[in-house]
Design an enzyme around this catalytic site. Structure first.
Site, PDB file in Angstrom:
ATOM      1  N   ASP A 128       0.854  -1.180   0.000  1.00  0.00           N
ATOM      2  CA  ASP A 128       0.000   0.000   0.000  1.00  0.00           C
ATOM      3  C   ASP A 128       0.897   1.238   0.000  1.00  0.00           C
ATOM      4  O   ASP A 128       1.783   1.353   0.858  1.00  0.00           O
ATOM      5  CB  ASP A 128      -0.806  -0.038   1.312  1.00  0.00           C
ATOM      6  CG  ASP A 128      -2.164   0.573   1.181  1.00  0.00           C
ATOM      7  OD1 ASP A 128      -2.293   1.561   0.440  1.00  0.00           O
ATOM      8  OD2 ASP A 128      -3.098   0.083   1.840  1.00  0.00           O
ATOM      9  N   ASP A 230      -2.959   4.607  -2.488  1.00  0.00           N
ATOM     10  CA  ASP A 230      -3.979   5.102  -1.564  1.00  0.00           C
ATOM     11  C   ASP A 230      -4.452   6.494  -1.965  1.00  0.00           C
ATOM     12  O   ASP A 230      -3.617   7.387  -2.177  1.00  0.00           O
ATOM     13  CB  ASP A 230      -3.364   5.160  -0.154  1.00  0.00           C
ATOM     14  CG  ASP A 230      -4.344   5.685   0.870  1.00  0.00           C
ATOM     15  OD1 ASP A 230      -5.311   4.972   1.146  1.00  0.00           O
ATOM     16  OD2 ASP A 230      -4.146   6.821   1.354  1.00  0.00           O
ATOM     17  N   GLU A 284      -6.929   3.305  -5.500  1.00  0.00           N
ATOM     18  CA  GLU A 284      -8.176   3.437  -4.754  1.00  0.00           C
ATOM     19  C   GLU A 284      -8.958   4.579  -5.375  1.00  0.00           C
ATOM     20  O   GLU A 284      -8.459   5.692  -5.475  1.00  0.00           O
ATOM     21  CB  GLU A 284      -7.852   3.756  -3.293  1.00  0.00           C
ATOM     22  CG  GLU A 284      -9.093   3.819  -2.436  1.00  0.00           C
ATOM     23  CD  GLU A 284      -8.880   4.549  -1.116  1.00  0.00           C
ATOM     24  OE1 GLU A 284      -7.944   5.370  -1.019  1.00  0.00           O
ATOM     25  OE2 GLU A 284      -9.654   4.303  -0.202  1.00  0.00           O
ATOM     26  N   HIS A 350     -10.531  -2.575   4.789  1.00  0.00           N
ATOM     27  CA  HIS A 350     -10.305  -1.970   6.103  1.00  0.00           C
ATOM     28  C   HIS A 350     -11.069  -0.655   6.297  1.00  0.00           C
ATOM     29  O   HIS A 350     -11.032  -0.085   7.382  1.00  0.00           O
ATOM     30  CB  HIS A 350      -8.808  -1.725   6.276  1.00  0.00           C
ATOM     31  CG  HIS A 350      -8.304  -0.726   5.277  1.00  0.00           C
ATOM     32  ND1 HIS A 350      -8.233  -0.999   3.928  1.00  0.00           N
ATOM     33  CD2 HIS A 350      -7.910   0.558   5.420  1.00  0.00           C
ATOM     34  CE1 HIS A 350      -7.812   0.072   3.285  1.00  0.00           C
ATOM     35  NE2 HIS A 350      -7.601   1.034   4.178  1.00  0.00           N
ATOM     36  N   ASP A 351     -11.706  -0.149   5.240  1.00  0.00           N
ATOM     37  CA  ASP A 351     -12.490   1.080   5.364  1.00  0.00           C
ATOM     38  C   ASP A 351     -13.986   0.783   5.460  1.00  0.00           C
ATOM     39  O   ASP A 351     -14.814   1.697   5.373  1.00  0.00           O
ATOM     40  CB  ASP A 351     -12.252   1.994   4.154  1.00  0.00           C
ATOM     41  CG  ASP A 351     -10.844   2.558   4.158  1.00  0.00           C
ATOM     42  OD1 ASP A 351     -10.267   2.717   5.254  1.00  0.00           O
ATOM     43  OD2 ASP A 351     -10.318   2.838   3.066  1.00  0.00           O
TER      44      ASP A 351
HETATM   45  C1  NOJ Z   1      -7.837   5.546   2.161  1.00  0.00           C
HETATM   46  C2  NOJ Z   1      -7.442   4.446   3.081  1.00  0.00           C
HETATM   47  O1  NOJ Z   1      -7.967   3.244   2.591  1.00  0.00           O
HETATM   48  C3  NOJ Z   1      -7.938   4.818   4.442  1.00  0.00           C
HETATM   49  O2  NOJ Z   1      -7.831   3.768   5.365  1.00  0.00           O
HETATM   50  C4  NOJ Z   1      -7.188   6.025   4.907  1.00  0.00           C
HETATM   51  O3  NOJ Z   1      -7.723   6.466   6.132  1.00  0.00           O
HETATM   52  C5  NOJ Z   1      -7.280   7.168   3.890  1.00  0.00           C
HETATM   53  N1  NOJ Z   1      -7.122   6.723   2.547  1.00  0.00           N
HETATM   54  C6  NOJ Z   1      -6.224   8.181   4.152  1.00  0.00           C
HETATM   55  O4  NOJ Z   1      -4.967   7.651   3.814  1.00  0.00           O
END
Ligand code: NOJ
Length: 580
Positions: A128, A230, A284, A350-351
């Site tokens: 990542d 990311d 992403e 994870h989000d």
């Molecule tokens: C996306 C990531 O998946 C997330 O977990 C993160 O908090 C934000 N970007 C900021 O990096």
């Protein structure tokens, strides 16, 4: 007895041959074949996977101790959330040194051993990369803020305060939703789309870009196999900072994504990094339209291999969701990418809160069935499947009811914000029990011993109390568990190229309960039937299944095909091979 043995041996040889032929020379006749299209990616949140040193935080040695487990899943690549040095304002998404390992997670020697261990098992590693922002504790930022004349000043976005207040920009994690933070040291504001400790990097600066490419090459030279970028769709900004129309200041994707020279930066990254290694790249975020997404991933553009769009994971709401909408979203994305480009298929990461709690049904009678059904969906769609750690056990939301149990900056700052504006905190807590990211970050449930076998110390976030029944050890021993079903559906994908490359056709489009589709590839056609409800549901399809071969089902007792009627039991999933 002897005959049995002979049969077993030839079956083993055949399966072995089939598996390895597909793994090594994928769809040989297919000129578009790529390893990353055939990959089955398993995402590990390192903080929560396995703690080897007893400090309550998962670490690299912990992952190393579970490599054989990962291999046993049949997955072919691992995506690791950030493991670089970080003060952990946002669990590693605030990097203070891109060339070092976070102390909580171990050392560079541990990393090298992890990479070697994965490769020895034929598993690739996707890292990542957090390149939209760094930590405010990164030496670049420390220098940048020290003086307006420092050579690092332009590594970040600054607005001098004598020019008045900067035009409003929204921040996703700021307590006040304000992306500009005043810094008295140089009487200027810096920009942070995420938390105050995550200042945005200035991609307009060619020196910064070169630094970043060098960092990427440092890791590629170590032998990693892929990059997950990311939040990269936000990296380019319109630095004239025009005012946004009233009411649109917070439309994050529309006004903040895909700005300026983003494609130029990606093309440079491709030229400098991706083109020089056999690595995959995934970003992403997919912008605001299919056109945006194509511009990121179409191979003739030389930017990225694939991206992931949020439309699918944004569907579930606490009050439920419509399967018709779900089918429409996934079918639309598939048809937009049937000729060019490539997508990622996922229902959690994870989000997100846990997949089964949002898309399935985590109540005891249905958790097992609906977890298996959702795994079948992910593994039978076109696009590279991403599977989040713990979903292979059917892990569920923990649903904290006390704000002190949460660890995630997003939830904690949003709570503070609600408090400040006199918001309805009860309503807020209810919503977070459904959707908070911490639901998806609780420790992996290895066994029924203390702390689910995750740590001998105090876990950094509470373990879900259901670990006594939902855990790897128990499920491993049960041939009908979610875990063993997951291994079967992974194997199904690996042994049927039609599931990777085959055409997708939606059937029974208006059925509100059943998702039915076929995947047609060279020499085979598969039918997938999924009941997304807790009731029996009829599939209205005109296919005679009497001669079809049932390859996989999540029920022990096979379905009865009464006079051609196909009635699916609650959350039933079936994959048929249709006669040609
Ligand atoms: C996306 C990531 O998946 C997330 O977990 C993160 O908090 C934000 N970007 C900021 O990096």
């Amino acid at each position: 007895m002897k005959q049995h043995l002979r049969f077993a041996i030839s079956f083993f040889i055949l399966t072995f041959f089939a598996k390895n032929t597909f793994a090594q020379s994928p769809a040989s006749a297919n000129p578009n074949a790529k390893w990353w299209k055939e990959a089955i990616i398993y995402q590990i949140y390192p903080r929560s996977f396995k703690d080897a040193d007893g400090d309550g935080i998962g670490d690299l040695k912990g992952i190393i101790s579970k490599l054989d487990y990962i291999k046993s899943l049949g997955v072919t690549a691992v995506w690791l959330n950030p493991i670089y040095s970080s003060p952990n304002d946002d669990n590693g998404y605030d990097v203070s040194d891109y060339r070092n390992i976070m102390k909580d997670f171990g050392t560079m020697e541990d990393f090298d051993a992890l990479l070697k261990g994965l490769h020895e098992r034929g598993i690739k590693l996707v890292m990542d990369f957090v390149l939209n922002h760094s930590s405010d504790e990164h030496k670049w930022f420390q220098q940048s803020r020290s003086s307006r004349y420092n050579i690092y000043r332009d590594y970040y976005h600054w607005w001098n305060a004598e020019n008045g207040k900067p035009p409003y920009r929204y921040s996703l994690f700021d307590v006040n939703g304000d992306a500009w933070k005043y810094d008295s040291l140089t009487n200027a504001y810096y920009l942070h789309y995420f938390s105050r400790k995550q200042p945005d990097l200035n991609w307009e600066n060619p020196t910064l870009r070169q630094e970043v490419f060098d960092i990427m090459k440092f890791w590629a030279d170590k032998g990693i196999d892929g990059f997950r970028l990311d939040a990269f769709q936000f990296a380019a900004k319109d630095t004239t900072y025009p005012g946004f129309p009233n009411g649109f200041e917070k439309k994050f994707n529309l006004y903040y994504a895909m700005q300026g020279n983003l494609h130029g930066y990606l093309q440079q990254m491709y030229h400098e990094v991706f083109s020089k290694y056999d690595v995959m790249s995934v970003a992403e975020g997919a912008g605001n339209s299919f056109a945006d997404a194509h511009n990121l991933v179409d191979s003739n553009r030389h930017e990225l291999n694939m991206t992931y769009a949020f439309d699918g994971v944004d569907i579930p709401k606490p009050e439920g969701y419509s399967l018709l909408h779900f089918k429409e979203v996934f079918s639309k994305w598939d048809s937009a990418f049937q000729n060019d480009g490539w997508l990622s298929i996922f229902l959690s990461n994870h989000d997100q809160a846990r997949m089964v709690s949002r898309f399935g049904n985590d109540s005891p009678p249905f958790r097992d069935l609906s977890s298996k059904m959702l795994a079948t969906f992910i593994m039978t769609m076109r696009g590279t499947p991403y599977f989040y750690y713990g979903d292979e056990l059917g892990m569920t939301n923990i649903r904290f009811d006390d704000i002190r149990d949460y660890r995630d900056i997003e939830t904690l700052n949003a709570y503070e914000h609600q408090k400040n504006i006199g918001g309805d905190l009860k309503k807020f807590m209810k919503l977070k029990a459904f959707e908070s990211r911490d639901n998806g970050r609780t420790p992996f449930q290895w066994n029924h011993s203390t702390n689910a076998g995750f740590t001998s110390g105090t876990p950094w976030i509470k373990v879900n109390p259901n670990y006594k029944t939902i855990n790897e050890e128990t499920e491993n021993a049960d041939p009908n568990s979610v875990l063993n079903y997951f291994k079967n559906v992974v194997n199904l994908r690996k042994t049927h190229p039609a599931l990777v490359y085959g055409k997708y056709d939606l059937l029974d489009k208006t059925n509100p309960d059943v998702y039915a589709y076929t995947r047609t590839g060279e020499g085979e056609k598969l039918l997938i039937l999924l009941n997304f409800t807790s009731k029996n549901a009829k599939a209205n399809i005109k296919i005679d299944l009497s001669k079809a071969n049932l390859l996989l089902s999540n029920y022990k007792i096979p379905p009865s095909l009464d006079q051609g009627n196909i009635v699916l039991r609650p959350y039933e999933s079936m994959v048929y091979k249709l006669p040609r």
